[in-house]
Write an enzyme that holds these catalytic residues in place. Structure first.
Site, mmCIF file in Angstrom:
data_model
loop_
_atom_site.group_PDB
_atom_site.id
_atom_site.type_symbol
_atom_site.label_atom_id
_atom_site.label_comp_id
_atom_site.label_asym_id
_atom_site.label_seq_id
_atom_site.Cartn_x
_atom_site.Cartn_y
_atom_site.Cartn_z
ATOM 1 N N ASN A 1 23.164 -11.361 -56.628
ATOM 2 C CA ASN A 1 22.972 -10.727 -55.322
ATOM 3 C C ASN A 1 23.860 -11.380 -54.266
ATOM 4 O O ASN A 1 23.431 -11.659 -53.142
ATOM 5 C CB ASN A 1 21.502 -10.799 -54.894
ATOM 6 C CG ASN A 1 21.197 -9.877 -53.722
ATOM 7 O OD1 ASN A 1 21.923 -8.915 -53.467
ATOM 8 N ND2 ASN A 1 20.125 -10.161 -53.004
ATOM 9 N N ASN A 2 25.095 -11.643 -54.655
ATOM 10 C CA ASN A 2 26.055 -12.266 -53.753
ATOM 11 C C ASN A 2 27.452 -12.003 -54.297
ATOM 12 O O ASN A 2 27.602 -11.548 -55.432
ATOM 13 C CB ASN A 2 25.811 -13.781 -53.654
ATOM 14 C CG ASN A 2 26.282 -14.357 -52.332
ATOM 15 O OD1 ASN A 2 27.110 -13.753 -51.642
ATOM 16 N ND2 ASN A 2 25.757 -15.513 -51.965
ATOM 17 N N HIS B 1 31.536 -8.321 -56.119
ATOM 18 C CA HIS B 1 30.143 -8.514 -55.702
ATOM 19 C C HIS B 1 29.276 -8.374 -56.938
ATOM 20 O O HIS B 1 29.272 -7.331 -57.598
ATOM 21 C CB HIS B 1 29.728 -7.486 -54.640
ATOM 22 C CG HIS B 1 28.337 -7.717 -54.127
ATOM 23 N ND1 HIS B 1 28.066 -8.517 -53.030
ATOM 24 C CD2 HIS B 1 27.130 -7.275 -54.582
ATOM 25 C CE1 HIS B 1 26.760 -8.546 -52.826
ATOM 26 N NE2 HIS B 1 26.169 -7.803 -53.751
ATOM 27 N N CYS B 2 28.551 -9.438 -57.265
ATOM 28 C CA CYS B 2 27.754 -9.458 -58.498
ATOM 29 C C CYS B 2 26.285 -9.186 -58.176
ATOM 30 O O CYS B 2 25.650 -9.970 -57.470
ATOM 31 C CB CYS B 2 27.897 -10.812 -59.190
ATOM 32 S SG CYS B 2 26.912 -10.940 -60.693
ATOM 33 N N PRO B 3 25.722 -8.098 -58.696
ATOM 34 C CA PRO B 3 24.304 -7.814 -58.419
ATOM 35 C C PRO B 3 23.361 -8.815 -59.062
ATOM 36 O O PRO B 3 22.230 -8.986 -58.608
ATOM 37 C CB PRO B 3 24.108 -6.404 -59.003
ATOM 38 C CG PRO B 3 25.170 -6.269 -60.045
ATOM 39 C CD PRO B 3 26.339 -7.055 -59.531
#
Length: 419
Positions: free
Chosen positions: A133-134, A128-130
């Site tokens: 945001n997905n 999950h990549c901040p």
């Protein structure tokens, strides 16, 4: 590179809320600052209307920005793809090889994992990549990796423009004395060419943009190298971690097993084509995958089940010796605890003195574990059901190991001998 439904999803107003998060805000701010300053400085340094080189430089700069933003928004709005709610294998007997997700009310398909942030089981989840945001997964892995590839290239071009602009603009204004260097910033007023005067504020802004560009080149470039390595082995970051844990489990119990990662097709080009295609759509449907010769369809999921059972065996029971509020960076739990807080979006859990918690992993000053409410709902936790788990990080100094774990360690040794 995006799926056929990319523009439909982009137009979905519900998806636009992903922009209102610290990750996209920072990422888009860096892209905006570097792009705008690069355009302004390129006009000052290499006027695009006079020479072919100036025109090509300007067009390439705009091209970097367009391609970076296209792949960034594709990675964000197309998304990774999710396991259908209620999904189960066609052959009911195969369910014994899969984990069941209580939240999605479905079995976890091979290579899928549940994301607590997205609250769904993600197809071929990488992480999950901040910043977008997905999740990065099956459908947007290519777009995300292209973004990581293009961003450093665009930043290197912008950094070169910043350096050349500052050099050419200051070249005729710098005089070296015996004791100091003097810069005549009024030169911009006498130069008929520049449309925008290059004063102290322009110099400071260009210097700031140069720092952003160089920092982004290094940080994002390293992420790209990491992603490229796992793609060339047809893995994800999570699967690389699972493979490492498989080696640790086999070595710990000395079972003599040999774990072979089932999705490495044996050649880097073959693995590369599983993610990057001319159509822009990744290979497969995210459920069924081509396998390495000699491997079974559920080789990886069976290993995950073994690791889950091993995790329960190796978990250690602790009792809270002091209260903890669940703060991300607690000020009252010591300087070392404050400055070594885990760099992750995983939650922290609050503790009350006397509560029991099962620790599954830990750092020097922090531990991660879960608490199971078996004797009714505690005060202040009315939304928690009996049997539910609350997982998260907590300071190591707030707990102590239960005395019963001496017996657990002895059981551990016995089980190790029998495995």
């Amino acid at each position: 590179m995006g799926g056929p439904g990319s523009f439909v999803k982009f137009g979905n107003l519900h998806e636009l809320k992903r922009l209102f998060h610290w990750g996209p805000i920072i990422a888009l701010s860096v892209i905006t600052i570097c792009s705008i300053m690069a355009v302004i400085d390129s006009v000052l340094w290499y006027w695009p209307l006079d020479t072919t080189g100036g025109s090509l430089n300007f067009i390439m700069l705009i091209n970097w920005t367009v391609m970076i933003l296209y792949n960034y928004f594709n990675a964000m709005f197309v998304g990774p793809g999710y396991v259908p709610l209620g999904w189960k294998p066609e052959n009911s007997e195969d369910a014994m090889y899969l984990q069941y997700c209580k939240i999605c009310q479905a079995y976890k398909a091979p290579r899928s994992h549940h994301c607590r942030k997205c609250n769904r089981c993600v197809l071929k989840m990488d992480h999950h990549c901040p910043w977008i945001n997905n999740c990065c997964g099956h459908h947007n892995h290519a777009s995300f990796t292209l973004f990581l590839f293009l961003a450093p290239l665009g930043c290197m071009h912008a950094a070169f423009i910043f350096i050349m602009t500052m050099y050419t603009q200051l070249y005729n204004r710098v005089s070296f004395g015996w004791s100091s260097v003097k810069i005549d910033m009024s030169f911009a007023k006498r130069d008929p060419r520049p449309i925008i005067p290059f004063g102290l504020s322009a110099f400071a802004t260009s210097l700031f943009a140069l720092g952003l560009a160089l920092g982004t080149t290094i940080a994002v470039g390293m992420l790209f190298i990491i992603q490229l390595k796992v793609i060339l082995r047809n893995k994800t970051s999570i699967e690389s971690w699972i493979e490492e844990k498989a080696k640790d489990r086999i070595q710990y119990y000395q079972t003599g097993e040999t774990f072979i990662f089932p999705y490495d097709l044996g050649g880097k080009w073959n693995n590369f084509k599983q993610v990057f295609t001319w159509s822009g759509n990744p290979e497969g449907d995210g459920i069924d995958w081509p396998l390495r010769e000699g491997c079974q369809r559920y080789s990886l999921t069976v290993e995950q089940l073994k690791q889950k059972a091993d995790k329960r065996v190796r978990s250690v029971r602790y009792r809270a010796t002091e209260d903890f509020s669940g703060a991300c960076c607690p000020v009252t739990k010591g300087i070392k605890t404050f400055f070594t807080t885990p760099c992750t979006e995983e939650p922290r859990i609050d503790l009350k003195k006397g509560e029991l918690i099962l620790a599954t992993r830990g750092l020097k000053h922090w531990m991660y574990g879960d608490r199971i409410f078996e004797d009714g709902t505690p005060k202040g936790k009315e939304n928690v059901k009996v049997g539910d788990r609350i997982r998260g990080w907590f300071p190591r100094r707030c707990v102590e190991k239960c005395s019963q774990d001496c017996e657990s360690e002895q059981t551990h040794t016995e089980e190790k001998k029998t495995r």
